[in-house]
Design an enzyme around this catalytic site. Structure first.
Site, PDB file in Angstrom:
ATOM      1  CB  THR A  14      -0.937  -0.009   1.227  1.00  0.00           C
ATOM      2  OG1 THR A  14      -1.768  -1.160   1.137  1.00  0.00           O
ATOM      3  CG2 THR A  14      -1.819   1.223   1.278  1.00  0.00           C
ATOM      4  CB  THR A  90       0.768  -3.584   6.365  1.00  0.00           C
ATOM      5  OG1 THR A  90      -0.530  -3.504   5.782  1.00  0.00           O
ATOM      6  CG2 THR A  90       1.459  -2.239   6.289  1.00  0.00           C
ATOM      7  CG  ASP A  91      -2.524  -7.415   3.512  1.00  0.00           C
ATOM      8  OD1 ASP A  91      -2.859  -6.551   4.352  1.00  0.00           O
ATOM      9  OD2 ASP A  91      -3.174  -7.642   2.475  1.00  0.00           O
TER      10      ASP A  91
HETATM   11  N1  GLU Z   1      -2.966  -3.246   3.675  1.00  0.00           N
HETATM   12  C1  GLU Z   1      -1.962  -3.858   2.853  1.00  0.00           C
HETATM   13  C2  GLU Z   1      -0.763  -2.918   2.843  1.00  0.00           C
HETATM   14  O1  GLU Z   1      -0.715  -2.175   3.724  1.00  0.00           O
HETATM   15  C3  GLU Z   1      -2.500  -4.315   1.550  1.00  0.00           C
HETATM   16  C4  GLU Z   1      -1.537  -4.659   0.473  1.00  0.00           C
HETATM   17  C5  GLU Z   1      -0.276  -5.419   0.797  1.00  0.00           C
HETATM   18  O2  GLU Z   1      -0.122  -5.945   1.870  1.00  0.00           O
HETATM   19  O3  GLU Z   1       0.582  -5.452  -0.098  1.00  0.00           O
HETATM   20  O4  GLU Z   1       0.134  -2.842   2.105  1.00  0.00           O
END
Ligand code: GLU
Length: 326
Positions: A14, A90-91
């Site tokens: 993200t 973050t996933d």
């Molecule tokens: N919420 C996740 C992020 O913060 C979604 C996408 C991912 O993990 O790549 O990046």
């Protein structure tokens, strides 16, 4: 002034996402260079080199790719970097952090960060997180702390951190122990001394498969019964409560544990498995007798990573030692 060297790599997530066209979802398109240009203050802190090693959602990262990121990070330190910062989604951040932490044998800090809001969203916190992560990576008192995750003004150790909220800005926490440190008025403050680390050798093979199954009420045994036939080299169960399963699962797990390592962790998201409290069939004392190992404080996802790495360097016999160390 003689500024230290700092290396940054972008992997996607993200923090690197924006919407290409109105009405379409966000996708990773923002390069490491563009991320860096959103934080002009960084130029006053260090000589920065930045690379875009990937532009992926973090769900699609894999262990082989992380091994290449590790070798890139090692190379940067070899070239004189005082620390390394990696941005990613973050996933799976808690898993990448644990994976890299098990293998990072340097004193220099390796810091992971990301963002919950995309680059194009109002209040995007990616630039602030990147600046904080760089401050942590450059702080001399960050040395010897292995891999750390910096998000939303907090510093978390890789072994403790978990993503505990799906969309909130405060998405990361370290259950039981709390954050290892904080960013206070731009300075890096640690709340506890570094803990002893036990680093693993690099895996010699990467084709091993470790299954992770979660116990759930009234679950059948079909998948469990096929674990050996499907060629898995290890099994992690996210068990109920303190590390428990149903009687029918316990029977199948015993057969599996004769052949491959079986770890039982807790699916609760916080706390340790028990060792010597419950005596019922499917409880931790029964499962231990049947050959399973209890994960202690290691969460199911990180137990799977640990087992993958140990099988990869043929040290699965040392599993118990790594599970009790936390
Ligand atoms: N919420 C996740 C992020 O913060 C979604 C996408 C991912 O993990 O790549 O990046």
């Amino acid at each position: 002034m003689d500024l230290p060297k700092l290396s940054i790599a972008a992997l996607g997530g993200t923090v690197s996402m924006q919407s290409e066209n109105t009405g379409e979802g966000i996708v990773p398109t923002v390069s490491g260079e563009a991320l860096l240009s959103s934080v002009p203050a960084l130029e006053t802190l260090a000589h920065i080199s930045v690379e875009t090693l990937g532009l992926m959602p973090s769900a699609s990262l894999d262990f082989e790719f992380l091994l290449s990121v590790l070798s890139w990070a090692n190379f940067q330190i070899g070239q004189g970097a005082a620390g390394v910062v990696i941005t990613q989604g973050t996933d799976t951040l808690e898993e990448s952090a644990a994976f890299l932490d098990y293998l990072w044998d340097r004193d220099e800090p390796l810091v992971l960060t990301g963002a919950m809001r995309s680059a194009s969203e109002p209040g995007a916190e990616g630039p602030a997180n990147l600046l904080d992560a760089c401050r942590v990576a450059l702080a001399t008192h960050s040395r010897g702390r292995g891999v750390q995750v910096v998000m939303n003004g907090q510093i978390h150790s890789a072994s403790a951190v978990r993503k505990t909220d799906s969309l909130a800005l405060q998405a990361f926490s370290s259950p039981i122990v709390g954050p290892a440190g904080l960013l206070v008025e731009s300075s890096v403050r640690y709340l506890r001394p570094p803990s002893l680390r036990n680093v693993l050798p690099l895996p010699q093979q990467t084709s091993q498969k470790i299954a992770l199954l979660e116990a759930s009420l009234s679950a059948d045994c079909s998948i469990l019964e096929n674990i050996l036939g499907l060629g898995y080299d290890g099994l992690v169960i996210a068990g109920f409560g303190a590390g428990h399963v149903s009687e029918s699962w316990a029977d199948v797990m015993e057969t599996i544990a004769w052949q491959i390592p079986v770890i039982v962790a807790t699916r609760t998201g916080s706390g340790s498995t028990a060792q010597a409290t419950y005596g019922f069939t499917g409880g931790e004392m029964d499962l231990t007798r049947r050959g399973a190992l209890m994960a202690g404080f290691v969460c199911p996802r990180k137990a799977r990573i640990l087992l993958w790495l140990l099988v990869g360097c043929e040290r699965q016999g040392e599993l118990a030692r790594y599970l009790t160390q936390d």
